[in-house]
Design an enzyme around this catalytic site. Structure first.
Site, PDB file in Angstrom:
ATOM      1  N   HIS A  46      16.663  18.059 -31.911  1.00  0.00           N
ATOM      2  CA  HIS A  46      17.471  19.076 -32.610  1.00  0.00           C
ATOM      3  C   HIS A  46      18.809  18.523 -33.079  1.00  0.00           C
ATOM      4  O   HIS A  46      19.430  17.683 -32.433  1.00  0.00           O
ATOM      5  CB  HIS A  46      17.644  20.336 -31.758  1.00  0.00           C
TER       6      HIS A  46
ATOM      7  N   ASP B 203      23.464  15.475 -26.702  1.00  0.00           N
ATOM      8  CA  ASP B 203      22.447  16.524 -26.701  1.00  0.00           C
ATOM      9  C   ASP B 203      22.584  17.265 -28.043  1.00  0.00           C
ATOM     10  O   ASP B 203      23.437  18.122 -28.186  1.00  0.00           O
ATOM     11  CB  ASP B 203      22.696  17.458 -25.514  1.00  0.00           C
TER      12      ASP B 203
ATOM     13  N   GLU C 161      17.947  25.041 -31.781  1.00  0.00           N
ATOM     14  CA  GLU C 161      17.511  24.821 -30.405  1.00  0.00           C
ATOM     15  C   GLU C 161      18.497  25.388 -29.403  1.00  0.00           C
ATOM     16  O   GLU C 161      18.098  25.976 -28.384  1.00  0.00           O
ATOM     17  CB  GLU C 161      17.306  23.318 -30.149  1.00  0.00           C
ATOM     18  N   GLU C 162      19.784  25.220 -29.650  1.00  0.00           N
ATOM     19  CA  GLU C 162      20.788  25.638 -28.673  1.00  0.00           C
ATOM     20  C   GLU C 162      20.837  27.150 -28.485  1.00  0.00           C
ATOM     21  O   GLU C 162      21.419  27.639 -27.515  1.00  0.00           O
ATOM     22  CB  GLU C 162      22.180  25.119 -29.078  1.00  0.00           C
TER      23      GLU C 162
ATOM     24  N   ASP D 296      14.620  15.205 -26.194  1.00  0.00           N
ATOM     25  CA  ASP D 296      15.912  15.833 -25.954  1.00  0.00           C
ATOM     26  C   ASP D 296      16.670  14.977 -24.937  1.00  0.00           C
ATOM     27  O   ASP D 296      16.360  13.808 -24.744  1.00  0.00           O
ATOM     28  CB  ASP D 296      15.703  17.264 -25.465  1.00  0.00           C
TER      29      ASP D 296
ATOM     30  N   HIS E  50      26.496  19.365 -21.903  1.00  0.00           N
ATOM     31  CA  HIS E  50      27.328  20.447 -22.446  1.00  0.00           C
ATOM     32  C   HIS E  50      28.807  20.230 -22.122  1.00  0.00           C
ATOM     33  O   HIS E  50      29.594  21.179 -22.076  1.00  0.00           O
ATOM     34  CB  HIS E  50      26.861  21.816 -21.945  1.00  0.00           C
TER      35      HIS E  50
END
Length: 336
Positions: free
Chosen positions: A64, A179, A213-214, A233, A313
């Site tokens: 993504h 990510d 995706e998130e 991922d 994150h």
């Protein structure tokens, strides 16, 4: 190939792309794939797909392009912006981070994320770094909501954090949004290897670069003939996990449940056969594009791999060893 993948990563992280604001980065990926001689397409929702070759047992490899981010929730009376999160944002990791506001008419303004009382010499007590206590201070001479609106900033404008991408001499990769831009760069490396004739494909291999995706629905649409889907991922690194930043992680189960037994087992076998540094782990607080495909009703086998990434994150860290192990595992899998 390592240098090529790192070059792609640097270009991808330099393009802001919080979920919902991804036109620029998909334009970039489309151009890269066309330069390699492929014919990529962009779907109605914005995902980029490209078939690399082959005809049997169609496989989709998904990474993504969208990231965490924020949006202007409201403009405060004092000229500061109150944000709302996009994706699983952790505001305590953004306190003091530089950012950019992107208006609907194409203007950009820099600023900084701070809590409402950031000064240690002023605050009577520590301010909790919760969304309601965070604000964006624009690098503009504005002191009222009227002055901010005169800049063209409105509720609903996107806010992107500065990535600060660094690759150290020892091979560590530090950046926001590894990510999943690190794995997206790996897939571009795989496309380059196919274009250069380094890989012969028997099964049909399609790359999918998703853009939601998130927020949970990136790969909710797949090519109708898909048999297998592997989400490429980030691999989780932390307590109770075997993976490190120098490894490729193979996920056996996440918050949605176990991944396909046969597909996951084959990935493990290939990692062993090619003497790759790998780990098999369970991610209890994780979901992926492969999960989104199953939730949408697709009758496919699904798997998940990725380079080990620490501090997900947050300001994330990986390593070129883990990056290349992921690349070599994918190369072995598509060449079977």
């Amino acid at each position: 190939m390592k240098d090529y993948i790192l070059e792609q990563l640097s270009e991808l992280t330099s393009i802001p792309s919080p979920s919902g604001y991804t036109q620029r980065i998909t334009d970039h990926v489309l151009e890269k794939l066309r330069d390699l001689g492929f014919q990529p397409e962009r779907s109605n929702k914005g995902n980029v797909t490209v078939t690399l070759g082959g005809s049997q047992d169609p496989l989709v490899l998904s990474a993504h392009l969208d990231t965490l981010g924020a949006m202007v929730r409201t403009i405060k009376d004092n000229g500061r912006l109150k944000p709302t999160t996009i994706g699983g944002h952790q505001w305590d990791t953004c306190d003091g981070e530089n950012c950019t506001v992107h208006t609907r008419d194409g203007r950009t303004y820099t600023g900084v994320v701070l809590n409402t009382e950031p000064s240690a010499h002023v605050a009577d007590k520590k301010q909790e770094k919760l969304e309601g206590n965070m604000e964006i201070l624009l690098d503009e001479n504005v002191c009222s909501d009227k002055e901010v609106k005169q800049l063209g900033i409105c509720n609903g404008d996107f806010i992107a954090m500065e990535p600060r991408t660094v690759v150290t001499e020892s091979g560590y990769i530090k950046s926001r949004f590894l990510d999943d831009k690190l794995s997206a760069a790996i897939l571009l490396g795989l496309a380059k290897a196919v274009q250069a004739g380094e890989i012969t494909l028997s099964r049909k291999v399609t790359l999918m670069f998703t853009v939601y995706e998130e927020v949970g629905h990136g790969a909710s649409c797949l090519p109708s003939d898909t048999k297998d889907v592997i989400s490429v991922d980030m691999g989780c690194v932390g307590d109770d996990l075997e993976c490190t930043e120098r490894m490729v992680s193979i996920c056996a189960k996440d918050s949605f449940g176990p991944y396909d037994y046969a597909l996951t087992t084959r990935l493990i076998e290939l990692a062993k056969e090619h003497e790759l540094d790998y780990a098999v782990d369970i991610y209890p607080r994780y979901s992926s594009d492969a999960d989104a495909a199953l939730k949408s009703g697709y009758d496919v086998r699904h798997g998940l791999i990725g380079p080990g990434v620490y501090a997900s994150h947050n300001y994330e860290r990986s390593h070129t060893d883990g990056m290349m192990s992921t690349y070599y595992l994918l190369k072995a899998f598509v060449a079977q």
